[in-house]
Write a protein that holds these residues in place. Structure first.
Motif, PDB file in Angstrom:
ATOM      1  N   PHE A 280      50.313  40.025  52.020  1.00 51.19           N
ATOM      2  CA  PHE A 280      49.566  39.150  51.104  1.00 51.19           C
ATOM      3  C   PHE A 280      48.700  38.174  51.886  1.00 51.19           C
ATOM      4  O   PHE A 280      49.161  37.606  52.882  1.00 51.19           O
ATOM      5  N   LYS A 281      47.460  37.989  51.414  1.00 50.40           N
ATOM      6  CA  LYS A 281      46.589  36.970  52.013  1.00 50.40           C
ATOM      7  C   LYS A 281      47.171  35.594  51.725  1.00 50.40           C
ATOM      8  O   LYS A 281      47.916  35.418  50.759  1.00 50.40           O
ATOM      9  N   GLU A 282      46.764  34.629  52.543  1.00 57.22           N
ATOM     10  CA  GLU A 282      47.228  33.268  52.283  1.00 57.22           C
ATOM     11  C   GLU A 282      46.497  32.674  51.087  1.00 57.22           C
ATOM     12  O   GLU A 282      45.402  33.123  50.736  1.00 57.22           O
ATOM     13  N   ASN A 283      47.105  31.683  50.504  1.00 52.49           N
ATOM     14  CA  ASN A 283      46.429  30.887  49.475  1.00 52.49           C
ATOM     15  C   ASN A 283      46.090  31.594  48.165  1.00 52.49           C
ATOM     16  O   ASN A 283      45.196  31.160  47.447  1.00 52.49           O
ATOM     17  N   SER A 285      46.284  32.368  44.409  1.00 52.40           N
ATOM     18  CA  SER A 285      46.790  31.579  43.282  1.00 52.40           C
ATOM     19  C   SER A 285      46.726  32.403  42.002  1.00 52.40           C
ATOM     20  O   SER A 285      46.397  33.591  42.042  1.00 52.40           O
ATOM     21  N   GLY A 286      47.057  31.759  40.882  1.00 55.57           N
ATOM     22  CA  GLY A 286      47.175  32.446  39.588  1.00 55.57           C
ATOM     23  C   GLY A 286      46.077  33.465  39.301  1.00 55.57           C
ATOM     24  O   GLY A 286      46.349  34.594  38.924  1.00 55.57           O
ATOM     25  N   GLY A 287      44.833  33.045  39.539  1.00 57.59           N
ATOM     26  CA  GLY A 287      43.695  33.916  39.230  1.00 57.59           C
ATOM     27  C   GLY A 287      43.636  35.153  40.118  1.00 57.59           C
ATOM     28  O   GLY A 287      43.060  36.178  39.750  1.00 57.59           O
ATOM     29  N   ASP A 288      44.210  35.064  41.334  1.00 59.91           N
ATOM     30  CA  ASP A 288      44.219  36.226  42.233  1.00 59.91           C
ATOM     31  C   ASP A 288      45.356  37.181  41.880  1.00 59.91           C
ATOM     32  O   ASP A 288      45.334  38.344  42.237  1.00 59.91           O
ATOM     33  N   VAL A 289      46.364  36.648  41.206  1.00 55.62           N
ATOM     34  CA  VAL A 289      47.576  37.433  40.947  1.00 55.62           C
ATOM     35  C   VAL A 289      47.549  38.065  39.551  1.00 55.62           C
ATOM     36  O   VAL A 289      47.972  39.206  39.363  1.00 55.62           O
ATOM     37  N   PHE A 290      47.039  37.300  38.568  1.00 54.50           N
ATOM     38  CA  PHE A 290      47.044  37.796  37.178  1.00 54.50           C
ATOM     39  C   PHE A 290      45.614  37.978  36.646  1.00 54.50           C
ATOM     40  O   PHE A 290      44.727  37.192  36.984  1.00 54.50           O
ATOM     41  N   GLU A 291      45.421  38.991  35.819  1.00 49.79           N
ATOM     42  CA  GLU A 291      44.155  39.143  35.086  1.00 49.79           C
ATOM     43  C   GLU A 291      44.068  38.019  34.053  1.00 49.79           C
ATOM     44  O   GLU A 291      45.093  37.570  33.540  1.00 49.79           O
ATOM     45  N   ASP A 292      42.871  37.629  33.729  1.00 53.71           N
ATOM     46  CA  ASP A 292      42.606  36.625  32.686  1.00 53.71           C
ATOM     47  C   ASP A 292      43.467  35.371  32.847  1.00 53.71           C
ATOM     48  O   ASP A 292      43.946  34.832  31.852  1.00 53.71           O
ATOM     49  N   TYR A 293      43.696  34.965  34.094  1.00 60.37           N
ATOM     50  CA  TYR A 293      44.559  33.804  34.293  1.00 60.37           C
ATOM     51  C   TYR A 293      43.827  32.546  33.892  1.00 60.37           C
ATOM     52  O   TYR A 293      42.692  32.315  34.308  1.00 60.37           O
ATOM     53  N   ASP A 294      44.445  31.770  33.071  1.00 58.46           N
ATOM     54  CA  ASP A 294      43.788  30.557  32.581  1.00 58.46           C
ATOM     55  C   ASP A 294      44.825  29.490  32.408  1.00 58.46           C
ATOM     56  O   ASP A 294      45.558  29.483  31.439  1.00 58.46           O
ATOM     57  N   PHE A 295      44.935  28.648  33.381  1.00 53.71           N
ATOM     58  CA  PHE A 295      45.996  27.638  33.292  1.00 53.71           C
ATOM     59  C   PHE A 295      45.412  26.256  33.123  1.00 53.71           C
ATOM     60  O   PHE A 295      44.468  25.913  33.804  1.00 53.71           O
TER      61      PHE A 295
END
Ligand SMILES: Nc1ncnc2c1ncn2[C@@H]1O[C@H](COP(=O)(O)OP(=O)(O)O)[C@@H](O)[C@H]1O
Ligand SMILES: [Mg+2]
Length: 295
Positions: A280-283, A285-295
């Motif tokens: 896994f690359k460093e850093n 976050s949510g948007g890199d891990v999940f589709e349509d991530y909106d927190f």
């Protein structure tokens, strides 16, 4: 799976409304048809089941699934902590100034036709052995010196779990072992783990999912070869990491909390960090891990 026989069992063994809250609502569906079929047959035929396997093979998840499938209220006793016969059977306690007998998990399960999980039974101390021998006996009566005879409701089932390769593991004595049918719990396959991740995190990006599956097997290989301890093999840790990322944490921070910190040896920590960094690359976050991530 023979749904008709299961349905018949459930209909013939109704439970009280006040116990319905104790029927497990598993977060995970157990994946593995072969093991599930064996467990269902053993359950239907009234056998005591011993699930043997290393960590994260889904032993407790399978027990929860059986509680739900067969509509049994479930209780759990962990023999990891010091359990004696009073804890299991119950004891006299004071209630409003009167002495009353309060059931333990064994007596409760036996009275209502519940499912009792004897977790890590191989850790049981001698103080619990008399109770275990008695409840697992085919006569289905609890007969312990100093206690009243208790008849075990015919729908009561006992499922024990046992980790091998585990520090502090003891072998079960032969008399106890002979009271069980034994299911060897396989480690989940890559394909099934993929499915498990997909079912539970439908928005998880495919490339992350594939790497998580590989990460799990990287860690498992290292643990199997003795480079790191078994406590590092932890599917729940992988799921927890995803939950933390969903809640706003970076993936590497989540891995640190849920995987790396589960081992205490500095060298082992480094090994785990290395396998994570290789995948896994460093850093992230949510948007890199999940589709349509909106927190
Ligand atoms: N075959 C499987 N089906 C579903 N979940 C599984 C399976 N194998 C492992 N898991 C997952 O592994 C994690 C640990 O499960 P658990 O039942 O606590 O394992 P054990 O009691 O064997 O250590 C859970 O997140 C569970 O979903
Ligand atoms: Mg367990």
């Amino acid at each position: 799976m023979n749904y008709k026989i299961i349905e018949k069992f459930v209909n013939e063994n109704p439970i009280d409304d006040r116990l319905k809250g104790r029927i497990a609502r598993p977060k995970f569906t157990y994946i593995g048809e072969d093991v599930l079929n064996k467990a269902i047959s053993a359950f239907l035929s009234g056998k005591n089941i011993l699930l043997v396997g290393s960590k994260s093979t889904g032993k407790n998840v399978l027990a929860e699934n059986l509680s739900q499938i067969f509509n049994r209220p479930m209780r759990n006793v962990s023999f990891h902590v010091n359990i004696d016969s009073q804890v299991l059977i119950g004891s006299d306690t004071l209630a409003n100034g009167n002495v009353v007998f309060r059931d333990g998990p064994v007596t409760s399960a036996c009275k209502c036709g519940g499912l009792l999980v004897l977790d890590e039974i191989n850790m049981a101390r001698n103080e619990a052995m008399a109770v275990l021998h008695s409840i697992l006996d085919y006569r289905r009566i609890i007969d312990i010196p100093g206690n009243d005879l208790i008849e075990i409701h015919p729908a009561t089932r006992f499922i024990a779990t046992m980790n091998y390769n585990y520090e502090g593991t003891r072998e079960l004595n032969e008399a106890l072992l002979s009271r069980f049918v034994i299911i060897d719990m396989p480690t989940i396959s890559a394909k099934d783990l993929n499915k498990l991740l997909k079912d539970n995190y439908p928005k998880l990006k495919k490339e992350i999912k594939d790497q998580l599956v590989k990460l799990f097997f990287d860690i498992k290989t290292k643990a199997d070869s003795g480079e790191i301890s078994d406590s590092a093999i932890d599917l729940r840790g992988i799921f927890d990491s995803l939950d933390l990322v969903k809640a706003g944490l970076k993936l590497d921070e989540a891995f640190q909390m849920c995987l790396v910190n589960k081992v205490f040896d500095p060298y082992e920590k480094t090994l785990i960090r290395d396998v994570i960094q290789a995948r896994f690359k460093e850093n992230l976050s949510g948007g890199d891990v999940f589709e349509d991530y909106d927190f």
